[in-house]
Design an enzyme around this catalytic site. Structure first.
Site, PDB file in Angstrom:
ATOM      1  N   GLY A 145      -3.183  21.339 -32.897  1.00  0.00           N
ATOM      2  CA  GLY A 145      -2.955  19.783 -32.418  1.00  0.00           C
ATOM      3  C   GLY A 145      -3.563  19.521 -31.183  1.00  0.00           C
ATOM      4  O   GLY A 145      -4.409  20.341 -30.765  1.00  0.00           O
ATOM      5  N   TYR A 146      -3.506  18.291 -30.649  1.00  0.00           N
ATOM      6  CA  TYR A 146      -3.961  17.785 -29.387  1.00  0.00           C
ATOM      7  C   TYR A 146      -3.771  18.750 -28.509  1.00  0.00           C
ATOM      8  O   TYR A 146      -4.427  19.214 -27.606  1.00  0.00           O
ATOM      9  CB  TYR A 146      -3.958  16.394 -29.220  1.00  0.00           C
ATOM     10  CG  TYR A 146      -4.398  15.511 -30.331  1.00  0.00           C
ATOM     11  CD1 TYR A 146      -5.642  16.007 -30.834  1.00  0.00           C
ATOM     12  CD2 TYR A 146      -3.762  14.249 -30.548  1.00  0.00           C
ATOM     13  CE1 TYR A 146      -6.228  14.906 -31.780  1.00  0.00           C
ATOM     14  CE2 TYR A 146      -4.383  13.535 -31.545  1.00  0.00           C
ATOM     15  CZ  TYR A 146      -5.484  13.661 -32.172  1.00  0.00           C
ATOM     16  OH  TYR A 146      -6.081  12.877 -32.991  1.00  0.00           O
ATOM     17  N   ARG A 154      -1.849  25.084 -40.764  1.00  0.00           N
ATOM     18  CA  ARG A 154      -2.695  24.150 -41.469  1.00  0.00           C
ATOM     19  C   ARG A 154      -4.095  24.683 -42.039  1.00  0.00           C
ATOM     20  O   ARG A 154      -4.732  24.485 -42.660  1.00  0.00           O
ATOM     21  CB  ARG A 154      -2.897  22.810 -40.831  1.00  0.00           C
ATOM     22  CG  ARG A 154      -1.557  21.738 -40.729  1.00  0.00           C
ATOM     23  CD  ARG A 154      -1.860  20.578 -40.204  1.00  0.00           C
ATOM     24  NE  ARG A 154      -2.152  20.735 -38.923  1.00  0.00           N
ATOM     25  CZ  ARG A 154      -3.084  19.756 -38.229  1.00  0.00           C
ATOM     26  NH1 ARG A 154      -3.571  18.699 -38.871  1.00  0.00           N
ATOM     27  NH2 ARG A 154      -3.311  19.714 -36.953  1.00  0.00           N
ATOM     28  N   CYS A 192       5.019  14.280 -20.855  1.00  0.00           N
ATOM     29  CA  CYS A 192       3.934  13.443 -20.030  1.00  0.00           C
ATOM     30  C   CYS A 192       4.393  12.077 -19.252  1.00  0.00           C
ATOM     31  O   CYS A 192       4.243  12.245 -18.063  1.00  0.00           O
ATOM     32  CB  CYS A 192       2.968  13.153 -20.734  1.00  0.00           C
ATOM     33  SG  CYS A 192       3.218  12.062 -22.118  1.00  0.00           S
ATOM     34  N   SER A 238      -3.313   9.618 -28.171  1.00  0.00           N
ATOM     35  CA  SER A 238      -3.082  11.119 -28.354  1.00  0.00           C
ATOM     36  C   SER A 238      -1.795  11.687 -27.880  1.00  0.00           C
ATOM     37  O   SER A 238      -1.591  12.528 -28.277  1.00  0.00           O
ATOM     38  CB  SER A 238      -4.176  11.759 -27.409  1.00  0.00           C
ATOM     39  OG  SER A 238      -3.929  11.555 -26.022  1.00  0.00           O
ATOM     40  N   ALA A 256      -1.689  14.911 -33.443  1.00  0.00           N
ATOM     41  CA  ALA A 256      -2.683  14.860 -34.180  1.00  0.00           C
ATOM     42  C   ALA A 256      -2.162  14.402 -35.757  1.00  0.00           C
ATOM     43  O   ALA A 256      -3.207  14.170 -36.448  1.00  0.00           O
ATOM     44  CB  ALA A 256      -3.419  16.142 -34.209  1.00  0.00           C
ATOM     45  N   ASN A 304      -2.223  12.539 -20.173  1.00  0.00           N
ATOM     46  CA  ASN A 304      -1.180  13.074 -20.870  1.00  0.00           C
ATOM     47  C   ASN A 304      -1.441  14.408 -21.584  1.00  0.00           C
ATOM     48  O   ASN A 304      -0.328  15.136 -21.560  1.00  0.00           O
ATOM     49  CB  ASN A 304      -0.797  12.060 -21.968  1.00  0.00           C
ATOM     50  CG  ASN A 304      -1.821  11.806 -22.925  1.00  0.00           C
ATOM     51  OD1 ASN A 304      -2.777  10.970 -22.629  1.00  0.00           O
ATOM     52  ND2 ASN A 304      -1.878  12.128 -24.235  1.00  0.00           N
TER      53      ASN A 304
END
Length: 341
Positions: free
Chosen positions: A11-12, A36, A147, A178, A182, A308
């Site tokens: 993920g991000y 994934r 965040c 974001s 994701a 963030n």
């Protein structure tokens, strides 16, 4: 050198944890977990890491033992997986919302379901060096704040620490795409997001509980999705107590953050960037805070901005690790941001 594993690494936020740790002089990234992409290279979903690492994703079942485990898993997932993963590392740093709140009933109210590991809530220390530096020293369970919550808390703390404001606060947050992750789905498609100012969570935003817990105020929060990919700006509208002057407010900010390595007071009377602006913070672990008073009024705007994914997530996690290990807080976090962008 310590060995680290990142769960939810595709993920991000997970990718940002990887980016920072791969550049950290005292950390070896030993494992990156993705349900994934098991067996695939890390630099597939994170092309910015090409040439930086040959690491491939593994599964949770392939994890062994590590010094620190970063959990970049979705909200409501960590509380289910932590009991079986906790034995893999002495130190666990959680970047989800599952262990940020101390009260299980407050969690249920804001997250919409009962907490599945309420007995573990008291074990977690806030991953927030500016507020919990002494608690973080030697802590084995660390929960990184959200965040927008982090931005609001840093904007409000000098005011609440010194009792300068009344308890009711309107928190108006703006965030890039974001922040939705994701795998955010249709609402985050470019065709839907581009050009939009999407107001969401118009009541009961989960970050209200974090802000109330940290600052002792009564926040009402809204958040708006904006065109940017990264970045958060928060405007907190409140009122000064009777007799408090602008000079006292400025002095409170200066005192509170004089020794903080990643918080800068930005409250200037002129210039393009006279109040906190996330654009110049992208990629950095800085949070800029500032304020503005309405003339002839006790109305105050407390403003903050951060990236963030960094100070609002992965950077706070790495900074907390530095504190926990007794290392310099800036280690691995020296990037100052870019201008122009």
């Amino acid at each position: 050198m310590i060995r680290a594993a990142v769960v939810g690494a595709a993920g991000y936020i997970g990718g940002e944890v990887l980016r920072l740790l791969l550049g950290h002089p005292r950390v070896e990234v030993a494992a990156a977990v993705s349900s994934r992409f098991p067996g695939k290279r890390v630099d597939g979903p994170h092309p910015n890491l090409r040439g930086v690492t040959d690491l491939t994703f593994c599964t949770e079942e392939q994890l062994t033992e590590y010094d620190v485990l970063f959990l970049a898993t979705p909200h409501r997932t960590t509380m289910r997986t932590l009991p079986r993963l906790a034995a893999l590392a002495k130190t666990v740093i959680d970047l989800s919302g599952d262990f940020r709140l101390r009260d299980a009933e407050v969690f249920r109210r804001y997250y919409g379901e009962p907490h599945e590991a309420p007995e573990l809530l008291d074990e977690f220390v806030p991953g927030f060096p500016e507020l919990a530096r002494e608690q973080l020293t030697g802590a084995d369970r660390i929960a990184v704040p959200g965040c927008m919550a982090a931005a609001a808390i840093l904007a409000l703390t000098p005011l609440t620490d010194e009792g300068l404001i009344e308890p009711d606060v309107d928190v108006d947050a703006r965030t890039g795409s974001s922040g939705s992750g994701a795998t955010a789905g249709e609402a985050n498609l470019h065709a839907e997001r581009s050009g939009a100012l999407r107001l969401f969570a118009t009541s009961g935003h989960r970050h209200e509980a974090e802000i109330a817990q940290a600052c002792g105020v009564r926040p009402t929060m809204t958040a708006t999705g904006v065109e940017a990919v990264r970045g958060v700006q928060v405007v907190c509208r409140t009122r000064l107590r009777e007799g408090i002057t602008e000079q006292e407010v400025r002095a409170a900010y200066r005192r509170r953050y004089a020794e903080e390595p990643f918080v800068r007071v930005v409250a200037q009377r002129r210039g393009l960037y006279r109040l906190p602006e996330p654009k110049i913070l992208l990629g950095s672990n800085f949070c800029d805070v500032g304020f503005a008073l309405q003339p002839d009024s006790r109305r105050l705007l407390a403003v903050s901005a951060l990236d963030n994914l960094v100070k609002g997530g992965a950077g706070n996690a790495v900074q907390s690790l530095n504190v926990r290990m007794g290392w310099p807080e800036r280690l691995g976090l020296e990037f100052p941001g870019l201008h122009p962008v």
